[in-house]
Motif scaffolding. Structure first.
Motif, PDB file in Angstrom:
ATOM      1  N   ALA C  35       0.835  -1.209   0.000  1.00  0.00           N
ATOM      2  CA  ALA C  35       0.000   0.000   0.000  1.00  0.00           C
ATOM      3  C   ALA C  35       0.867   1.256   0.000  1.00  0.00           C
ATOM      4  O   ALA C  35       0.633   2.199  -0.766  1.00  0.00           O
ATOM      5  N   THR C  36       1.907   1.261   0.820  1.00  0.00           N
ATOM      6  CA  THR C  36       2.754   2.460   0.880  1.00  0.00           C
ATOM      7  C   THR C  36       3.532   2.627  -0.424  1.00  0.00           C
ATOM      8  O   THR C  36       3.706   3.736  -0.914  1.00  0.00           O
ATOM      9  N   TYR C  37       3.958   1.519  -1.010  1.00  0.00           N
ATOM     10  CA  TYR C  37       4.700   1.586  -2.265  1.00  0.00           C
ATOM     11  C   TYR C  37       3.801   2.127  -3.381  1.00  0.00           C
ATOM     12  O   TYR C  37       4.193   3.012  -4.139  1.00  0.00           O
ATOM     13  N   ALA C  38       2.589   1.590  -3.438  1.00  0.00           N
ATOM     14  CA  ALA C  38       1.652   2.040  -4.470  1.00  0.00           C
ATOM     15  C   ALA C  38       1.334   3.517  -4.283  1.00  0.00           C
ATOM     16  O   ALA C  38       1.234   4.281  -5.257  1.00  0.00           O
ATOM     17  N   GLU C  39       1.217   3.944  -3.044  1.00  0.00           N
ATOM     18  CA  GLU C  39       0.917   5.344  -2.766  1.00  0.00           C
ATOM     19  C   GLU C  39       2.067   6.227  -3.260  1.00  0.00           C
ATOM     20  O   GLU C  39       1.868   7.259  -3.888  1.00  0.00           O
ATOM     21  N   THR C  40       3.285   5.787  -2.986  1.00  0.00           N
ATOM     22  CA  THR C  40       4.460   6.551  -3.421  1.00  0.00           C
ATOM     23  C   THR C  40       4.508   6.647  -4.940  1.00  0.00           C
ATOM     24  O   THR C  40       4.798   7.691  -5.509  1.00  0.00           O
ATOM     25  N   GLU C  41       4.211   5.526  -5.601  1.00  0.00           N
ATOM     26  CA  GLU C  41       4.354   5.470  -7.046  1.00  0.00           C
ATOM     27  C   GLU C  41       3.231   6.170  -7.799  1.00  0.00           C
ATOM     28  O   GLU C  41       3.409   6.595  -8.925  1.00  0.00           O
ATOM     29  N   THR C  42       2.084   6.261  -7.188  1.00  0.00           N
ATOM     30  CA  THR C  42       0.944   6.796  -7.935  1.00  0.00           C
ATOM     31  C   THR C  42       0.346   8.037  -7.283  1.00  0.00           C
ATOM     32  O   THR C  42      -0.574   8.630  -7.814  1.00  0.00           O
ATOM     33  N   GLY C  43       0.884   8.430  -6.163  1.00  0.00           N
ATOM     34  CA  GLY C  43       0.267   9.540  -5.441  1.00  0.00           C
ATOM     35  C   GLY C  43       0.897  10.881  -5.714  1.00  0.00           C
ATOM     36  O   GLY C  43       0.885  11.760  -4.856  1.00  0.00           O
ATOM     37  N   ASN C  45       3.979  11.534  -6.086  1.00  0.00           N
ATOM     38  CA  ASN C  45       5.313  11.657  -5.515  1.00  0.00           C
ATOM     39  C   ASN C  45       6.297  10.811  -6.317  1.00  0.00           C
ATOM     40  O   ASN C  45       7.230  10.231  -5.793  1.00  0.00           O
ATOM     41  N   GLU C  55      -1.987   3.447 -11.480  1.00  0.00           N
ATOM     42  CA  GLU C  55      -2.920   2.885 -10.489  1.00  0.00           C
ATOM     43  C   GLU C  55      -3.456   1.512 -10.892  1.00  0.00           C
ATOM     44  O   GLU C  55      -3.693   0.665 -10.043  1.00  0.00           O
TER      45      GLU C  55
END
Lengths: 285, 311, 278
Positions: C35-43, C45, C55
């Protein structure tokens, strides 16, 4: 009535026999592609070779030594490639020496960059070359090669050896440069990319940012196909650093692989050779 | 009894661990319907012998035949007729007594047979309880129960009284005798205490440092251990005089003792007279079995200072 | 009878529960990391200039692949080594081996029953773990198309996409394939177990050997050794996630793994049949 004696083989011998049989099958069916490029095969419509001829001696290595030029000439002859990309040449004159060694006409050559470790290209036909300026590191070299009635657009790159970030930028800029061109040209992107993403090997040993290398490679392979994929290592130790990428719209890969046993002196790369046939007929603009 | 065929024959058996002989030159037979006890202190070679009989270890020399077969080469066949209960009883703590009896025997026991054996060893009430909650005595009983499904021709029990209370030991003896009576099975018991086996064994084999120092029945053991007790005018002089003529002479503050079987009264009298010692009184002393056993072991310790290592 | 006994012993032991707890903890950690990795990659940042992830890349199937990949190359082989290591050495150190061998049952049957039950339990474990990661992926992330790229997880050598249905079929195929891969560490540890008198030593040695071999087989300098290490092909099942499944490669590598497993089993059995129990 006599009962025939039952021969009872202990199960461990059955298992060991099974191990030998399966091992033999596995060994026999091993991928023959990893045994290198078969130079004796009939030359296709276009045979391309890329080779980092630099030497691994010294702290940061050396470009091609003059004493090794003859070995390079012999290898080019042996490969029967008509379009040859070389990285880490020492000078323009060295490339000229190679052309002379190959017998001069019809060989043409072009280089990119100044000073040491320059890119060179040799073609057995008409060559139009120009540098592709990159924001970081050495320029790339673009050539349009006229092979008979066919023209091929090729870019040669020697990506940064130490920084994945620089490699990422260099590869990204070259891909931006090629954008749209492969619709019109049979397109090749070749050279020493200094990244190895082959399966089953640790990538972090030779890269300061393996993930960025993954990004770089994927950027290329979303457009182009990797001719040397699954064909084995091109550099020491067991690394696949040299690539021939092609666009499948106009080129069809027939065979590719490293030309093992070509290294001379302290060279640490083998040439990568790829045979193509034309997918459709196009002429140069 | 001696007419019955031998189920177990051991001839010149030896087993060496490195330079040390754990067993040496052992001969033994167990016949059908016979109860034989192996008795000896810790380290005398009992466990090694049982492991060889079970086919877990190979003899270094000599032969072992159980039902005519070599247990090392033909363990499976031997185990069809022989059952072993080793000490300490190792069982699976997560399994119940019932599960042990259902899954471990080669032929699954019928529920009736299982119940009968559990009742026989006094574990009926705890049949469905995990073995991890069992005391050593209960494990010992379950181990015995396992060895009795189905009832074998030869039952080998390693220290069967360990962990049992005195009443249970007596009960075990009675049960084993009953079992022999009903089934004519043979039993080989091992124990480091003679008292555990003396009332049940037909024959006793006393092991000491790997050697059989006595094989026979309890009466023979007692007889062999009888002595003349000689009350004399000078104990020290009498000992000096007799020990040069007879083996295993011993003394206490009041008397000198001479082995009964190995001495003749006239010869004793003669020796004492020659030494100028007066014999005031003499009579035959019959030791208890335990004392005879201990005496035998002490004699071996005194007379054979080094049986091992082999040189 | 030997099979039922081994199966019941396993059921009553704590090992399956410890393994299950470890796997659940692992999945929770993976979910958090994913979840944190996906957030970093698509959020917003995103550090990379040239990126392929978006996403739609991060869905429950990708999560399942990520979670299974690392488990199958590290956790599950360690559990397999543990299971194999405790078999003979565990009985020996608990003193129950004489109990097993005091029955009219051949050593071969004892050994192979242990192997069969351990192998079957591992296959069940692999299957349950696949169900677990797919279930967690579905509940917490949601399924979708399975997109894979070269380099990432080293699963494929060209960008590709599998439909959800096709991807689920591939997960089904991966079950037996990955279970077969687990046989190699299992049989190696079973072999070590025959030599050892202590379950702890047998498990420790088996796990250490597995870890050393798996590192060696990934390092370029040991190229000449790679064909002779079972760890080099332990992840052969990854080919089943490719658009065009490289069947010949899969058969070749599965054969190699089976050859190693059969050899370990053969040597282990050979040793066990000739071994004295003191």
């Amino acid at each position: 009535m006599t009962r025939s004696p039952t021969i009872r083989v202990p199960a461990e011998w059955l298992f060991l026999g099974l191990a030998v049989a399966l091992g033999w099958f596995s060994w026999r069916s091993d991928d023959s592609a990893l045994r290198g490029f078969p130079v004796q095969r009939e030359v296709g419509d276009l045979r391309v070779m890329t080779w980092n001829v630099g030497e691994a001696s010294g702290t940061h290595g050396n470009p091609l030594r003059d004493t090794s030029v003859k070995a390079v000439i012999d290898t080019i002859r042996r490969s029967r490639a008509e379009l040859v990309f070389l990285q880490e040449l020492q000078s323009r004159s060295q490339l000229r020496g190679i052309v002379e060694g190959l017998g001069g006409e019809p060989w043409r050559s072009a280089t990119s960059g100044e000073g040491q470790r320059i890119l060179g290209v040799l073609g057995r036909g008409s060559l139009t070359a120009r540098s592709v300026a990159l924001s970081r590191g050495r320029d790339a070299l673009q050539v349009v090669y006229q092979a008979g009635s066919q023209a091929v657009l090729a870019v040669s790159l020697h990506a940064d050896a130490f920084s994945a970030k620089k490699r990422n930028l260099q590869i990204g800029e070259v891909m931006s440069h090629l954008e749209g061109r492969h619709q019109r040209w049979p397109t090749l992107l070749v050279g020493d990319f200094n990244l190895d993403l082959d399966l089953d090997k640790r990538r972090d040993l030779f890269s300061n940012d393996e993930y960025r290398d993954v990004e770089s490679y994927n950027l290329v392979t979303q457009e182009l196909h990797d001719a040397g994929l699954g064909k084995g290592a091109t550099a020491e130790p067991d690394r696949r650093l040299d690539y021939v990428f092609y666009h499948p719209a106009h080129l069809r890969l027939q065979e590719a692989g490293p030309l093992s046993g070509s290294r001379f002196g302290s060279m640490d790369h083998d040439p990568l050779v790829a045979d193509f046939s034309w997918e459709s007929t196009l002429s140069a603009d | 009894m001696s007419e019955a065929p031998a189920l177990l024959t051991i001839e010149a058996l030896g087993r060496r661990y490195g330079a040390r002989w754990a067993l040496r030159e052992l001969d033994l037979e167990v016949r059908r319907g016979e109860i034989v006890a192996l008795v000896g202190p810790n380290g005398s070679g009992k466990t090694t012998l049982l492991r060889i009989l079970a086919g877990f270890q190979r003899p270094t020399e000599g032969t072992v035949r159980l039902f005519g077969k070599d247990p090392w080469l033909d363990r499976v066949s031997v185990m069809e007729q022989a059952r072993f209960a080793f000490a300490p009883p190792a069982l699976y703590p997560g399994l119940t007594a019932n599960e042990h009896l259902t899954l471990l025997p080669s032929t699954p026991a019928s529920p009736r047979e299982r119940d009968r054996v559990l009742e026989w060893v006094g574990l009926s009430e705890r049949a469905h309880e995990a073995v991890r909650n069992f005391s050593l005595g209960m494990r010992q009983r379950l181990s015995l129960a396992l060895a009795l499904i189905p009832v074998p021709d030869l039952l080998v029990l390693d220290e069967p009284a360990d962990g049992l209370d005195p009443l249970a030991v007596i009960e075990l003896r009675e049960r084993l005798l009953e079992l022999r009576q009903e089934t004519s099975l043979s039993i080989l018991l091992s124990s480091h205490l003679l008292a555990d086996v003396e009332q049940v064994a037909d024959r006793i084999c006393i092991l000491h440092e790997g050697h059989a120092v006595f094989t026979g029945n309890t009466e023979e053991l007692e007889t062999e251990s009888q002595e003349w007790r000689l009350v004399v005018s000078d104990v020290a002089a009498a000992w000096d005089a007799l020990s040069s003529h007879f083996p295993l002479v011993r003394q206490d503050s009041d008397a000198v003792y001479v082995p009964w079987e190995r001495s003749e009264p006239p010869l004793v009298r003669e020796a004492l007279e020659a030494a100028g010692v007066r014999l005031l009184e003499f009579h035959r002393v019959k030791p208890t079995l335990e004392a005879a056993f201990l005496k035998l072991l002490r004699q071996r310790l005194d007379s054979t200072p080094t049986l091992s290592p082999d040189r | 009878m030997s099979l039922s006994l081994e199966a019941l012993k396993l059921r009553r032991s704590r090992r399956p529960w410890v393994v299950l707890a470890a796997l659940v903890l692992y999945v929770i950690l993976m979910l958090f990391g994913f979840a944190t990795y996906a957030e970093t990659e698509t959020g917003g940042n995103v550090e990379f200039r040239y990126t392929f992830e978006n996403e739609s890349y991060f869905n429950g199937l990708t999560f399942a692949v990520y979670a299974f990949y690392f488990a199958a190359l590290l956790l599950l082989p360690v559990f397999a080594s543990t299971e194999g290591g405790v078999q003979i050495a565990g009985e020996r150190s608990a003193g129950t081996l004489p109990l097993l061998l005091s029955r009219p049952v051949s050593r071969q049957r004892v050994f192979l029953s242990k192997f069969a039950v351990a192998g079957a339990s591992l296959a069940m474990g692999v299957g349950l773990f696949l169900v677990l990661v797919l279930g967690v992926g579905l509940v917490f992330v949601g399924w979708g198309e399975l997109r894979l790229y070269p380099g990432v997880l080293q699963m494929t050598d060209r960008p590709q996409s599998l439909s959800q249905a096709e991807a689920l079929v591939r997960f089904l195929w991966v079950w037996p394939a990955a279970s077969l891969a687990m046989l190699a560490p299992l049989t190696l540890s079973l072999l070590i177990s025959t030599w050892s008198r202590s379950a702890v030593n047998a498990v420790g040695l088996s796990v250490s050997i597995y870890l050393v071999l798996s590192v060696i087989s990934e390092i370029h300098f040991f190229r000449e050794l790679r064909p002779f290490l079972f760890t080099s092909t332990l992840g052969y099942w990854r080919g089943l996630f490719r658009e065009d499944i490289p069947w010949s490669q899969i058969f070749r590598e599965a054969s190699r793994l089976l050859a190693f497993s059969a050899a370990f089993l053969g040597v282990g059995l050979w040793r066990f049949r000739r071994q004295e129990e003191r």
